[in-house]
Scaffold this motif. Structure first.
Motif, short mmCIF file in Angstrom:
data_model
loop_
_atom_site.label_atom_id
_atom_site.label_comp_id
_atom_site.label_asym_id
_atom_site.label_seq_id
_atom_site.Cartn_x
_atom_site.Cartn_y
_atom_site.Cartn_z
N LYS A 194 0.83 -1.21 0.00
CA LYS A 194 0.00 0.00 0.00
C LYS A 194 0.86 1.26 0.00
N LEU A 195 1.84 1.31 0.90
CA LEU A 195 2.69 2.50 1.02
C LEU A 195 3.52 2.70 -0.24
N SER A 196 4.07 1.63 -0.77
CA SER A 196 4.90 1.74 -1.96
C SER A 196 4.09 2.23 -3.16
N ILE A 197 2.88 1.70 -3.30
CA ILE A 197 2.01 2.14 -4.40
C ILE A 197 1.65 3.61 -4.22
N ALA A 198 1.30 4.01 -3.00
CA ALA A 198 0.93 5.40 -2.76
C ALA A 198 2.07 6.35 -3.08
N HIS A 199 3.29 5.92 -2.81
CA HIS A 199 4.44 6.81 -3.04
C HIS A 199 4.88 6.81 -4.50
N HIS A 200 4.96 5.63 -5.10
CA HIS A 200 5.55 5.53 -6.43
C HIS A 200 4.52 5.54 -7.56
N ALA A 201 3.32 5.03 -7.31
CA ALA A 201 2.31 4.95 -8.38
C ALA A 201 0.94 5.28 -7.79
N PRO A 202 0.73 6.54 -7.38
CA PRO A 202 -0.53 6.90 -6.71
C PRO A 202 -1.77 6.62 -7.54
N GLY A 203 -1.62 6.56 -8.86
CA GLY A 203 -2.77 6.27 -9.71
C GLY A 203 -3.32 4.88 -9.51
N LEU A 204 -2.55 4.01 -8.86
CA LEU A 204 -3.01 2.63 -8.63
C LEU A 204 -3.61 2.43 -7.25
N VAL A 205 -3.64 3.49 -6.43
CA VAL A 205 -4.13 3.35 -5.06
C VAL A 205 -5.59 2.91 -5.04
N TYR A 206 -6.42 3.53 -5.86
CA TYR A 206 -7.85 3.16 -5.85
C TYR A 206 -8.01 1.68 -6.19
N TRP A 207 -7.28 1.22 -7.21
CA TRP A 207 -7.38 -0.19 -7.57
C TRP A 207 -6.93 -1.08 -6.42
N TRP A 208 -5.79 -0.75 -5.82
CA TRP A 208 -5.24 -1.60 -4.75
C TRP A 208 -6.19 -1.64 -3.55
N MET A 209 -6.77 -0.50 -3.21
CA MET A 209 -7.60 -0.43 -2.02
C MET A 209 -9.01 -0.99 -2.24
N THR A 210 -9.37 -1.31 -3.47
CA THR A 210 -10.71 -1.85 -3.72
C THR A 210 -10.69 -3.25 -4.31
N GLN A 211 -9.50 -3.75 -4.71
CA GLN A 211 -9.45 -5.11 -5.25
C GLN A 211 -9.67 -6.12 -4.14
N LYS A 212 -10.15 -7.29 -4.51
CA LYS A 212 -10.51 -8.32 -3.54
C LYS A 212 -9.59 -9.54 -3.61
N TRP A 213 -8.49 -9.42 -4.36
CA TRP A 213 -7.62 -10.57 -4.55
C TRP A 213 -6.65 -10.77 -3.39
N PHE A 214 -6.14 -9.66 -2.86
CA PHE A 214 -5.12 -9.73 -1.81
C PHE A 214 -5.52 -8.83 -0.64
N PRO A 215 -5.01 -9.12 0.55
CA PRO A 215 -5.18 -8.17 1.65
C PRO A 215 -4.53 -6.84 1.26
N TYR A 216 -5.19 -5.72 1.51
CA TYR A 216 -4.73 -4.46 0.95
C TYR A 216 -4.34 -3.41 1.96
N CYS A 217 -4.94 -3.41 3.17
CA CYS A 217 -4.64 -2.34 4.13
C CYS A 217 -5.05 -2.79 5.52
N SER A 218 -4.11 -2.88 6.43
CA SER A 218 -4.41 -3.39 7.77
C SER A 218 -5.42 -2.53 8.50
N ILE A 219 -5.28 -1.21 8.39
CA ILE A 219 -6.14 -0.33 9.17
C ILE A 219 -7.57 -0.35 8.66
#
Length: 782
Positions: A194-219
């Motif tokens: 999550k942190l790496s995507i937010a820093h290096h590829a912020p355009g992928l944050v929405y996809w990462w935080m809404t996809q259901k394939w992998f655990p995405y954010c502990s909080i």
């Protein structure tokens, strides 16, 4: 063969379509707008038109001795739970102002939100609420990036500061690489991604935080690892307090609230907090930082390093404290008393702040057996998972069933209710029970990880090259430049007759991928005869002009005005803008019409988001979709765009040269004798400065402008001069139909259409002379 091609095309189209839908966040549901939530709280209107919702508590403002703005954290709001009674707040004489940060609760989203913008939201809130010249600020968790911004941008407004469990950005420059890396590796894997995507590829944050394939954010998934024992008891106490407005926190959409918070905080800051100076150099007040030694979200090692670099910060580390300290009665009161009264907490006080003693429970573990049935390998792995509460949003229970990939079969968690743990409003507590055996294909897993890793590294923007004064590669400035009022330099060149001998002074604005060296093929005899002086310049970031990180449509006009003033070309001058450079010319018509003697727009690019363009005219235009996709990628996933234009496997920018898709026959003939687009070569695009300049220029040109050009008034109503548009009928970059519509909406524009002209008409023999004669003398072209 045709069947294979068709099937492949269909597959690729489906994948691209799916990717587009997955990456593009839905528009926010803005409060008070159609289809948006209703407004129930008081709000102020900011200078940029946004609204900020707020709440007042404590002593009445006009009677309060201390005025405090408290900034909430992640997934919270102005209704943040503060365990202080009204009586306690009045006894302290404190007035507390909380507000919904941009996109949260009932505050309008800010798609341009940045670390800096948060500080100015706070300052404008304080001014409109008449808190006075100085006020106190308290920031909690991720909300502390707004506090760091206050220390940077408005330190003169601060009466005192407290940062409570401030979230760290692992990419702050002052952190030693080893320390930051060790702390980063301690984060759960899902959070590292999550942190790496937010820093290096912020355009992928929405996809990462809404996809259901992998655990995405502990909080957001309420992982139990986040809470220590003291935090769990705090949650128990909070569960007894009604929170009727909790549902409003994300009501405008998770992207503009939660995701935007992550993108901004873990993005690239404009400053390093550890380079800040003490805002209270005369000890008139202090800055305090409170942290829990057992905080599972923010490593105490990094917090200690921060205060070591900033010795003027007074640091308090609660030995058994977690991340929810602000919600504990004793600690909350201690934080306020120290900030307002200067009372330092004592050891006895700190011990009494703990809700319970330091009893240690026995940690139990469940073993999970995972069997791999690869033909070559059979292996059993033992995993230990602590048996602790697992809080899951009631609306997200379906996420507990993890989807399957081909060849990758992940087990389904078997859960059982755990009533011994206190309920949390809006969440249901579960315990991890005995799992079933899980089958994972090692080949499939390795292949998936390899593809993800390849994609991840391919989409990273390379860091800009660091150049010191002693570096042999330091660029040599060969052009004359002016220094603008904001400190940037603008390179220019002068052509034609000397300025003091000229009758006509013209500023030429180059297009995309060009520079001040662009050819304007006016015959020298004509220039001498008409006594024309040309001023050509490198727009921001091009050639030898400094980049403008705040470039906008408006800033382009102001650059031209300041260039004209410093070179003393008079109160009025002509402007000719070419292709993408025409957005600077439209900007001049909007912001500095009183400075214009006449204007020519040559094949001006049309922005499909101008409000006056009818949908029926642009609906079927394939270029609109192409531009829309390019803008989205350039803005949200610049690393992906960088990879695409520099990779060598498939044709990308190189197809632009002499391609009949973009150029007609006359254009292609021109390209045979001109250098074309040297900035668009792959070698050039690998230079971060060139890539960033082109990306920013393109993004601004097709952004949502502050005005609609088709609402402009005639800047030359007395017909002392005129405005012209020159367009090629066969232009494949800008459709002539759009240009005709624009000129029909602005009848004071003289429209000229070249029957066999493409997009490069400015390079056609005789066209430059026709443009000049029409502009200077209103002569109609033959």
């Amino acid at each position: 063969m045709l069947v294979v091609v068709a099937a492949t095309s269909l597959f690729v189209t489906s994948v691209v379509s799916y990717a587009y839908r997955s990456l593009k966040p839905p528009p926010p549901k803005v409060c008070g707008k159609p289809n948006g939530p209703s407004v129930t709280s008081p709000r102020i209107r900011l200078s940029d038109g946004r609204h900020l919702s707020y709440r007042e508590r404590g002593a009445p403002k006009d009677m309060a001795k201390y005025k405090v703005i408290l900034v909430h954290g992640f997934d919270s709001s102005k209704d943040i739970y503060l365990p202080m009674s009204q009586e306690m707040m009045e006894r302290l004489g404190v007035y507390i102002l909380t507000f919904d940060r941009a996109g949260y609760g009932e505050s309008d989203p800010n798609p341009e939100r940045s670390v800096k913008s948060e500080a100015f939201d706070i300052q404008e809130l304080a001014d409109q609420m008449q808190l006075g010249s100085k006020f106190y600020v308290i920031g909690v968790s991720i909300g502390t990036y707004a506090i760091w911004a206050c220390l940077k941008y408005i330190p003169h407004r601060l009466a005192g500061v407290s940062l409570v469990v401030p979230v760290i950005n692992f990419w702050w420059p002052s952190f030693p690489a080893k320390l930051a890396n060790e702390a980063y590796k301690k984060q759960p894997k899902r959070d590292q991604w999550k942190l790496s995507i937010a820093h290096h590829a912020p355009g992928l944050v929405y996809w990462w935080m809404t996809q259901k394939w992998f655990p995405y954010c502990s909080i957001m998934q309420r992982h139990p690892i986040l809470f220590n024992k003291r935090d769990v008891e705090t949650i128990n106490n909070m569960s007894q307090v009604p929170m009727p407005n909790e549902h409003e926190i994300r009501q405008q959409g998770v992207h503009e609230s939660l995701h935007r918070d992550i993108i901004v905080h873990f993005g690239k800051w404009e400053f390093d907090p550890m380079a800040l100076e003490n805002p209270f150099a005369n000890n008139e007040s202090s800055v305090y930082l409170w942290h829990g030694h057992e905080d599972k979200l923010v490593p105490f090692e990094l917090q200690r390093y921060v205060v070591k670099k900033l010795p003027w910060i007074r640091y308090h580390e609660v030995s058994d404290g977690g991340h929810l300290m602000i919600h504990e009665t004793g600690l909350c009161i201690a934080i306020f008393r120290e900030l307002l009264l200067g009372e330092a907490p004592t050891a006895s006080k700190e011990e009494s702040m703990s809700p319970r003693g330091k009893e240690n429970g026995n940690r139990k573990f469940t073993k999970i057996k995972i069997s791999s049935i690869s033909r070559t390998f059979k292996k059993y792995i033992q995993i230990q998972i602590p048996v602790v509460p697992f809080f899951v949003s009631q609306t997200d229970l379906f996420a507990l069933t993890i989807l399957s990939f081909p060849q990758i079969h992940l087990c389904r968690l078997i859960i059982s209710e755990a009533p011994q743990f206190p309920p949390v409003p809006g969440y249901t507590a579960f315990m991890l029970g005995e799992p079933k055996k899980c089958m994972i294909s090692r080949t499939g897993f390795v292949l998936l990880m390899g593809l993800m890793g390849m994609f991840y590294f391919a989409t990273q923007l390379p860091p800009p090259k660091e150049i010191s004064e002693a570096d042999d590669d330091l660029p040599v400035i060969t052009s004359t430049r002016i220094r603008l009022s904001d400190g940037r330099y603008l390179a220019y060149t002068e052509r034609g007759v000397p300025k003091f001998k000229s009758n006509h002074k013209i500023v030429l604005v180059h297009g995309f991928g060009s520079s001040k060296e662009m050819n304007f093929l006016a015959p020298q005899e004509l220039i001498d005869e008409l006594k024309i002086y040309f001023l050509q310049f490198d727009r921001a970031g091009y050639g030898e002009s400094d980049p403008n990180p705040n470039r906008s449509v408006k800033s382009e006009a102001l650059d031209i005005q300041e260039l004209a003033d410093q070179l003393q070309i008079g109160s009025k001058f002509y402007v000719i803008g070419v292709s993408l450079g025409s957005y600077s010319t439209w900007s001049c018509l909007k912001y500095i019409p009183d400075r214009l003697a006449g204007v020519a727009l040559v094949v001006p690019v049309v922005n499909y988001w101008w409000p006056s363009l009818p949908e029926s005219l642009i609906k079927e235009d394939y270029r609109r979709r192409l531009v829309q996709w390019s803008i989205w990628v350039a803005h949200y996933a610049p690393g992906l765009l960088y990879w695409w234009v520099t990779q060598k496997w498939l044709p990308s920018t190189s197809v632009l040269e002499k391609n009949p898709v973009f150029f007609n026959n006359r254009d292609i003939d021109v390209l045979k004798t001109t250098p074309g687009f040297p900035m668009l070569t792959q070698d050039k695009l690998r230079e971060r400065g060139v890539f960033d300049t082109l990306r920013n220029d393109f993004t601004v040109a097709f952004s949502h402008w502050e005005f609609d050009p088709m609402d402009l008034s005639n800047p030359l109503p007395q017909n002392q001069s005129s405005v012209h548009i020159w367009q090629g009928y066969e232009d494949k970059v800008v459709p002539f139909q759009l240009q005709r519509y624009v000129s029909s909406k602005l009848p004071w524009i003289h429209y000229h259409e070249v029957p066999d002209g493409g997009h490069l008409i400015v390079h056609y023999n005789g066209l430059s002379e026709a443009i000049l004669r029409a502009l200077l003398f209103q002569e109609k072209p033959l």
